[in-house]
Write a protein that holds these residues in place. Structure first.
Motif, PDB file in Angstrom:
ATOM      1  N   TYR A   1       0.054   2.004  -8.527  1.00  0.00           N
ATOM      2  CA  TYR A   1       0.727   3.286  -8.702  1.00  0.00           C
ATOM      3  C   TYR A   1       1.245   3.413 -10.142  1.00  0.00           C
ATOM      4  O   TYR A   1       0.458   3.282 -11.081  1.00  0.00           O
TER       5      TYR A   1
ATOM      6  N   GLY B   1       3.919   0.255  -3.389  1.00  0.00           N
ATOM      7  CA  GLY B   1       3.431  -0.212  -4.676  1.00  0.00           C
ATOM      8  C   GLY B   1       3.629  -1.711  -4.782  1.00  0.00           C
ATOM      9  O   GLY B   1       4.517  -2.286  -4.145  1.00  0.00           O
TER      10      GLY B   1
ATOM     11  N   ASN C   1       5.474   2.927  -6.331  1.00  0.00           N
ATOM     12  CA  ASN C   1       5.129   4.251  -5.824  1.00  0.00           C
ATOM     13  C   ASN C   1       6.409   5.091  -5.847  1.00  0.00           C
ATOM     14  O   ASN C   1       7.285   4.933  -4.989  1.00  0.00           O
TER      15      ASN C   1
ATOM     16  N   MET D   1      -4.695  -4.821  -2.163  1.00  0.00           N
ATOM     17  CA  MET D   1      -3.297  -5.135  -1.885  1.00  0.00           C
ATOM     18  C   MET D   1      -2.896  -6.498  -2.450  1.00  0.00           C
ATOM     19  O   MET D   1      -1.710  -6.794  -2.544  1.00  0.00           O
TER      20      MET D   1
ATOM     21  N   SER E   1       0.815  -1.217   0.000  1.00  0.00           N
ATOM     22  CA  SER E   1       0.000   0.000   0.000  1.00  0.00           C
ATOM     23  C   SER E   1       0.841   1.257   0.000  1.00  0.00           C
ATOM     24  O   SER E   1       0.383   2.314  -0.437  1.00  0.00           O
TER      25      SER E   1
ATOM     26  N   THR F   1      -5.613   6.123  -4.714  1.00  0.00           N
ATOM     27  CA  THR F   1      -5.480   5.394  -3.451  1.00  0.00           C
ATOM     28  C   THR F   1      -6.178   6.089  -2.293  1.00  0.00           C
ATOM     29  O   THR F   1      -6.204   5.560  -1.181  1.00  0.00           O
TER      30      THR F   1
ATOM     31  N   TYR G   1      -3.226  -0.170  -5.751  1.00  0.00           N
ATOM     32  CA  TYR G   1      -1.868   0.154  -5.302  1.00  0.00           C
ATOM     33  C   TYR G   1      -0.803  -0.221  -6.334  1.00  0.00           C
ATOM     34  O   TYR G   1       0.340  -0.477  -5.985  1.00  0.00           O
TER      35      TYR G   1
END
Length: 558
Positions: free
Chosen positions: A455, A119, A460, A446, A116, A522, A453
């Protein structure tokens, strides 16, 4: 075509394939198995009492003793070492509560939770790093346990001390030591097959047996060498800036002692009966409930960690100080101190206590953690039990822990070394859940590689940027600690505060970037813990994924 032999069938990958749970959130068994899924209600068996027993048992282990007493070996006095240990455990206690509450609330393991914030794909960097550390620590604790076995055998059969050594002195281990290493490895192996739900009883046994032994060791130290001529008379051999940096290094080592567990504490809190079974310092208190009772539960973890670990460390320091007066050596390893005793019964029972303490610590903090992480890496074939077995062979034999433990300086360097990565990882996870997403996360997503998540291409970039900014600052000091012939100048000093620097800097950078460039897909107005009725166009996820985890564009193409 003839039938395959049993051995041929065993080596086929299909023979090791695990059956996925029907309730999994993941689109296929490639991404999850029953050990990775959120813990079902009937397996949430850990109560607040179990966690108290866990922490009481975990305070009394050889690593805690060695950490504290090795600070004397680098020139600090006990008056300087204890505050560093206390402050370090206060900080780690706070981090444990913040990160552990997430696991108790969501009932998911660290490798899943990490997605989360980092990524889906970038999270594998954290997981692999944690696997490597677990393997190292498993080997170290196994070596410590082998020293316990040696002292137990020596108390029963003194002739073991005179076995011929056929290994080189540079090996840092003797023939008898290697035999004891193998024996301890065999002793702990069956415990690796016990489920996390049942292993909690081992912690209870340790919490009952081990602390009285440590109290007896403290009494022995104070009786043999009165404080006025032993502990209280000890002075620091450092001064000025060298003393300041040595103290900061000791603080960093105290943080490093449980920095790994600070990252993956959700692996254990996920089994909590409910959120209040583990300390939740951020929950709102209902004024119509028993506020006092809630407060006791609220702060118990914050109290037991610094108090318990500081008291255990004081025992180590007091006994080491007594050893200096009695034997003229800084015996920072408790098993080397026991080796000087003439009372064979005392040596046996003290060694047995350390054997039990090391056993439970190695399973809880290392093998179970490695099992969780390896499960996330290859869920189709590896579950927690299989991961622990792999850890036993790789961490137990592929590494050489006796090299790391060969000196006090080397031990502290190792303790502080891995905080270079763990501080930033922990800071990003805590900041993401509590400050960026304000506890509003989507658990089912997740488990999906193309979910919320994902991204940017599974990473991320905000978390990556925070790691890039915070980690390189302490790398020169890490390099210098590994090879002192490489001079890095003032950069070596930052390594003495690696955990605090990495945690705070990564947290600040991640929070700032998340506010300036928010990942809107998110952001939720409530937490999603179970599967909800979702549209098939992917709009719920903020991505191109359908409810079943498949790609919308792939479905259209079909």
């Amino acid at each position: 075509m003839g039938r395959l032999s049993p051995l041929s069938q065993l080596v086929r990958p299909s023979a090791w394939k695990l059956e996925p749970e029907p309730s999994t959130f993941a689109p296929s068994s490639d991404w999850s198995n029953k050990d990775m899924d959120p813990v079902p209600l009937d397996k949430r068996t850990w109560t607040m009492f179990n966690y108290v027993a866990y922490w009481i048992s975990d305070t009394a282990n050889a690593a805690t003793w060695a950490l504290a007493s090795s600070m004397l070996a680098i020139g600090l006095s006990w008056r300087q070492a204890l505050p560093a240990i206390a402050l370090g455990n206060i900080i780690m206690g706070t981090i444990m509560v913040l990160n552990g509450t997430i696991g108790a609330r969501l009932h998911i393991a660290f490798p899943i939770l990490n997605r989360s914030s980092f990524g889906f794909w970038l999270s594998y960097f954290s997981v692999i790093s944690r696997v490597v550390l677990s393997l190292f620590w498993f080997g170290i604790q196994t070596f410590v346990g082998s020293e316990c076995v040696y002292q137990m055998l020596k108390a029963i059969w003194p002739s073991i001390a005179h076995l011929p050594n056929h290994l080189s002195p540079n090996a840092h281990i003797t023939t008898s030591g290697l035999i004891c290493y193998f024996l301890y490895w065999l002793i702990q192996f069956p415990f690796l097959l016990v489920s996390p739900q049942k292993i909690r009883w081992l912690f209870l046994a340790k919490a009952i047996i081990v602390p009285p032994t440590w109290l007896a060791l403290l009494i022995w130290a104070l009786v043999k060498v009165p404080p006025s001529s032993g502990l209280l008379s000890q002075k620091a051999v450092l001064s000025g800036s060298e003393l300041s940096w040595a103290w900061l290094g000791a603080l960093n080592s105290a943080l490093g002692n449980y920095a790994t567990l600070g990252v993956n504490i959700p692996d254990f809190t996920r089994y909590a009966k409910n959120e209040r079974a583990y300390a939740n310092i951020c929950a709102e208190v209902n004024p119509f409930n028993d506020t006092n009772q809630h407060s006791r539960r609220q702060y118990i973890q914050l109290i037991i960690l610094p108090v318990g670990f500081t008291l255990a460390s004081f025992v180590g320091i007091a006994a080491t100080s007594a050893g200096i007066a009695l034997y003229g050596q800084v015996l920072w390893d408790p098993l080397k101190l026991i080796d000087h005793w003439d009372n064979r019964a005392a040596a046996f029972f003290a060694s047995f206590s350390f054997t039990l303490g090391t056993l439970s610590t190695n399973i809880s903090a290392n093998s179970l953690s490695a099992g969780n992480d390896m499960t996330a890496l290859w869920p189709r074939y590896i579950n927690i039990r299989r991961g622990q077995v792999i850890c036993a062979f790789l961490g137990g034999w592929a590494l050489c822990p006796w090299e790391i433990l060969a000196s006090a300086t080397g031990f502290l360097s190792f303790m502080g070394g891995y905080t270079v990565f763990l501080g930033p990882i922990t800071g990003i996870m805590v900041t993401d859940y509590w400050l960026v997403h304000r506890t509003h996360v989507d658990v089912p997503s997740m488990y999906r590689p193309h979910g919320r998540y994902r991204y940017t291409y599974g990473a991320n970039w905000r978390a990556a940027a925070a790691m890039i900014v915070s980690v390189p600052l302490t790398l020169p000091g890490l390099i210098n600690s590994i090879n002192t012939n490489i001079h890095v100048g003032v950069g070596a000093r930052l390594f003495d505060i690696a955990y605090l620097l990495g945690f705070t800097l990564a947290s600040a950078v991640y929070f700032t970037l998340s506010r300036l460039f928010p990942a809107h897909e998110t952001m939720l107005d409530h937490a999603i813990l179970e599967q909800e009725t979702l549209p098939d166009d992917g709009s719920y996820y903020g991505s191109d994924e359908k409810k079943d985890g498949s790609r919308v564009d792939e479905a259209r193409a079909a």
